[in-house]
Design an enzyme around this catalytic site. Structure first.
Site, PDB file in Angstrom:
ATOM      1  N   GLY A  60      49.407  16.324  32.091  1.00 62.13           N
ATOM      2  CA  GLY A  60      50.380  15.242  32.183  1.00 62.13           C
ATOM      3  C   GLY A  60      50.353  14.271  31.021  1.00 62.13           C
ATOM      4  O   GLY A  60      51.151  13.334  30.972  1.00 62.13           O
ATOM      5  N   HIS A 113      56.990  23.758  41.379  1.00 56.90           N
ATOM      6  CA  HIS A 113      55.958  24.240  40.453  1.00 56.90           C
ATOM      7  C   HIS A 113      55.173  25.332  41.179  1.00 56.90           C
ATOM      8  O   HIS A 113      54.463  25.057  42.144  1.00 56.90           O
ATOM      9  CB  HIS A 113      55.042  23.074  40.074  1.00 56.90           C
ATOM     10  CG  HIS A 113      53.948  23.439  39.126  1.00 56.90           C
ATOM     11  ND1 HIS A 113      53.683  22.727  37.983  1.00 56.90           N
ATOM     12  CD2 HIS A 113      53.038  24.438  39.142  1.00 56.90           C
ATOM     13  CE1 HIS A 113      52.658  23.273  37.345  1.00 56.90           C
ATOM     14  NE2 HIS A 113      52.250  24.309  38.040  1.00 56.90           N
ATOM     15  N   HIS A 140      52.870  14.014  37.118  1.00 54.85           N
ATOM     16  CA  HIS A 140      52.545  15.361  36.629  1.00 54.85           C
ATOM     17  C   HIS A 140      51.153  15.830  37.057  1.00 54.85           C
ATOM     18  O   HIS A 140      50.649  16.828  36.545  1.00 54.85           O
ATOM     19  CB  HIS A 140      52.671  15.446  35.100  1.00 54.85           C
ATOM     20  CG  HIS A 140      53.973  14.936  34.576  1.00 54.85           C
ATOM     21  ND1 HIS A 140      55.177  15.563  34.810  1.00 54.85           N
ATOM     22  CD2 HIS A 140      54.273  13.825  33.845  1.00 54.85           C
ATOM     23  CE1 HIS A 140      56.148  14.876  34.239  1.00 54.85           C
ATOM     24  NE2 HIS A 140      55.632  13.824  33.652  1.00 54.85           N
ATOM     25  N   ARG A 159      41.898  29.434  31.823  1.00 57.55           N
ATOM     26  CA  ARG A 159      40.637  29.022  32.450  1.00 57.55           C
ATOM     27  C   ARG A 159      40.766  29.190  33.955  1.00 57.55           C
ATOM     28  O   ARG A 159      41.829  29.532  34.471  1.00 57.55           O
ATOM     29  CB  ARG A 159      40.357  27.547  32.143  1.00 57.55           C
ATOM     30  CG  ARG A 159      41.519  26.629  32.527  1.00 57.55           C
ATOM     31  CD  ARG A 159      41.186  25.166  32.408  1.00 57.55           C
ATOM     32  NE  ARG A 159      42.352  24.302  32.470  1.00 57.55           N
ATOM     33  CZ  ARG A 159      42.973  23.932  33.578  1.00 57.55           C
ATOM     34  NH1 ARG A 159      42.543  24.386  34.748  1.00 57.55           N
ATOM     35  NH2 ARG A 159      44.023  23.129  33.543  1.00 57.55           N
TER      36      ARG A 159
END
Length: 659
Positions: free
Chosen positions: A167, A210, A237, A294
């Site tokens: 974000g 999302h 975010h 990751r």
């Protein structure tokens, strides 16, 4: 195949503990590294070995290449697991590990490097038939070019730092008049956060969802996905809730998105764990966002619905093994999982980070409930790192059952001693649109959910204060050594009650109570109650208040934290002196720190003229930057702090003489 015998964990907190558990399961020696602030942390205690790094700032500790690699060499660690954050997506660090003969448990350095640049990632995905968001990612970084491109794409647009994440360096621009200020602020934030102020521009979809797919690849050319995670409930975010399966994803769209996720993995020749993130628009179109190279914070959601250990998979792939499951159809998916992030932050004050000591931490022990926590009773939450205290994860047969269980767990979990978002999380689970899965990334911008929550919480909570007064009375009564046959607070004037005065937020509340044969007679704000103490111990009290029996957990002294069992709400209150103390003088024109933290930059000098809204200084706490601005036109009279100073909440920063 390479054999990993020991792993140095280049991280801290709950993810370090998670990796340690995987090491214990596999018979691998674990090595922790720690800063001064983390010397007594749980992950340090649980590791087989631990190495002090010295210092506290991330740049001096968990981000310091040299110290981390030296610790690995000193302990003869075979491999390094970076967790998430810090060095996890640093291609140079992955390369340094390889050059030092240490296995990096993660993707190859070139994959990290390619995905570290959002513009490069977007170009690569376009070349492999992965749908990307319309936008601009060119070398011309001028404001004029961005303004022109925004007009071409159509507002609203999203400014994003090319090297960004979490974000940072992001601004939504809804109309042309906002472009210049958003452009300047995003570039400044990106420069401070990543050392790179390069920006890109994308079409912004206002009510998008999302959705991300967990991917895994190995060195033998296999690439699979482990289903989706819905991460649309966000603020600034930052994800608040993650769940799987998605409540809105149809089978056909899931199949298309999953295929794109695999294409992304193959485009990178991807090895180890990663996440491909997409947005899903209102009309059912999806677009590539980024690849996180990751392990994700929310990986337990995937583990709960698949029954697979993703950290174990990471270690096995890093050893050169073939993926434990290579056939996509064999990846299990059962039930429903939900994860929430418990943060040390103040939901009543714009989610500003909070610090303090955890005076009471207690987890729920029940089937289908999992905690990924970083703390125990007595631990301090400092200003140096992320404010996440724990992740709460539940599994059930279906979504309704999972949501019901999470609401229950939030009420039963005790985290007292500092301000958290626990009550706000439980409030969210009571909202109909969230229960039905009808939400998107801008839910908090477009609804009054947060405002209603804050209005409801602003009223003083009476019953917890009654419980606290009875708890304090009982403590005094047990400690009496003189006139032991008389109850605590006994008075020779029978008609005059005893009282406690409390400050709760902006409210001052007086609890009047009198000991009678049946227990207590109590009055608060002209409301009368009858109460009796059923049982008590060092940190709890069980009372009958009128007809209801309730149990409260209590921690603190002077400032108290009171929580009713089954409710997430913690009432924070200060016991006031019976005789009023002289009021602390308020300095006219003084600006104080809204939260504890570090002064990143002082933007003005003594004698400067400033205008209303002008930025005065930048304060950071727990990776969140907060800009202090002028409330009115005036002149800087005094500056009491310097860059890099550590300050507590309420510290006087500077003084302005208003015009």
């Amino acid at each position: 195949m390479r054999i990993i015998e020991s792993i140095l964990i280049a991280n801290r907190g709950e993810i370090a503990r998670r990796i340690i558990r995987a090491c214990q399961k596999m018979g691998i020696r674990s090595v922790a590294i720690f800063s001064d602030a983390d010397a007594n942390a749980l992950f340090v205690q649980e590791a087989d070995e631990a190495i002090a790094l010295g210092g506290n700032a991330p740049a001096d500790t968990y981000l310091n290449f040299e110290k981390v690699l030296n610790a690995a060499k000193a302990t003869e660690a075979t491999a390094i697991h970076p967790g998430y954050g810090f060095l996890a997506e640093n291609a140079a660090f992955a390369t340094a590990c390889r050059e030092s003969g240490i296995i990096f448990i993660g993707p190859k350095a070139d994959s990290i490097e390619q995905m570290g640049s959002k513009s490069l990632a977007k170009s690569l995905m376009e070349a492999h038939d992965v749908p990307v968001i319309p936008g601009y990612k060119g070398d011309d970084q001028s404001l004029e070019r961005f303004t022109t491109e925004a007009e071409s794409i159509g507002y609203p647009v999203l400014l994003k730092a090319v090297a960004g994440g979490g974000g940072k360096g992001m601004r939504i621009v809804e109309q042309p008049s906002q472009m210049q200020s958003a452009y300047e602020m995003a570039k400044s934030e990106a420069k401070n956060a990543f050392g790179d102020d390069a920006m890109m521009l994308e079409k912004y979809f206002e009510r998008a969802r999302h959705i991300e797919f967990q991917i895994f690849g190995d060195e033998h050319g296999n690439a699979i996905h482990l289903h989706e995670r819905e991460c649309s409930l966000q603020r600034r975010h930052q994800k608040i809730l993650e769940e799987s399966p998605s409540p809105v994803l149809s089978a056909s769209v899931k199949e298309q998105m999953a295929s794109s996720a695999i294409n992304a993995a193959k485009a990178l020749n991807y090895v180890n764990a990663g996440t491909v993130e997409f947005i899903l628009t209102e009309d059912g179109q999806y677009y590539f966002l980024e690849v996180n190279t990751r392990l994700q914070v929310e990986h337990p959601v995937t583990e709960m619905i698949t029954g697979l250990d993703l950290v174990e998979w990471q270690i096995r792939v890093a050893q050169g093994e073939v993926l434990p499951i290579t056939n996509q159809d064999d990846i299990p998916q059962k039930g429903y999982a939900v994860e929430l992030r418990l943060y040390a932050e103040d939901s009543m004050k714009g989610f500003l980070p909070a610090t303090g000591t955890v005076l009471k931490w207690s987890e729920v022990n029940m089937e289908g409930v999992r905690y990924e926590s970083a703390v125990q009773t007595g631990d301090d939450v400092s200003v140096f790192y992320d404010p996440m205290i724990a992740k709460l994860v539940v599994w059930a047969e279906n979504r309704d059952a999972a949501f019901r269980k999470m609401h229950f767990v939030l009420g039963k979990t005790d985290c007292l001693g500092l301000t958290t978002n626990q009550d706000f999380l439980q409030y969210l689970f009571e909202q109909e649109n969230i229960q039905k899965g009808v939400y998107h990334t801008r839910l908090f911008d477009e609804t009054d959910i947060l405002l209603k929550y804050q209005q409801e919480q602003s009223a003083a909570q009476i019953e917890p204060l009654i419980a606290l007064s009875l708890f304090r009375w009982n403590q005094r009564n047990q400690k009496k050594h003189v006139l032991g046959n008389l109850p605590s607070a006994w008075r020779n004037n029978f008609y005059q009650p005893q009282f406690d005065k409390y400050q709760v937020g902006e409210n001052e509340v007086q609890v009047n109570y009198k000991v009678v044969k049946t227990g207590f007679e109590i009055s608060v704000n002209d409301q009368n109650y009858k109460a009796s103490v059923l049982s008590t111990d060092e940190q709890s009290i069980r009372i009958q208040l009128n007809d209801a029996v309730k149990t409260y957990t209590i921690a603190g002294s002077g400032t108290y934290y009171v929580k009713e069992s089954n409710k997430a709400k913690v009432t924070e209150t200060t016991l006031l002196e019976r005789l009023p103390l002289p009021e602390k003088e308020e300095i006219k024109g003084g600006y104080t720190a809204p939260m504890p933290g570090e002064i990143i930059k002082v933007l003005v000098e003594k004698g400067n003229k400033v205008s209303k809204g002008q930025a005065l200084l930048i304060l950071t706490s727990m990776k969140m930057e907060n800009t202090i601005t002028a409330n009115a036109d005036g002149s800087i009279v005094d500056i009491f702090i310097r860059t890099n100073d550590q300050v507590e909440a309420g510290t006087l920063l500077l003084k302005i003489e208003e015009d």
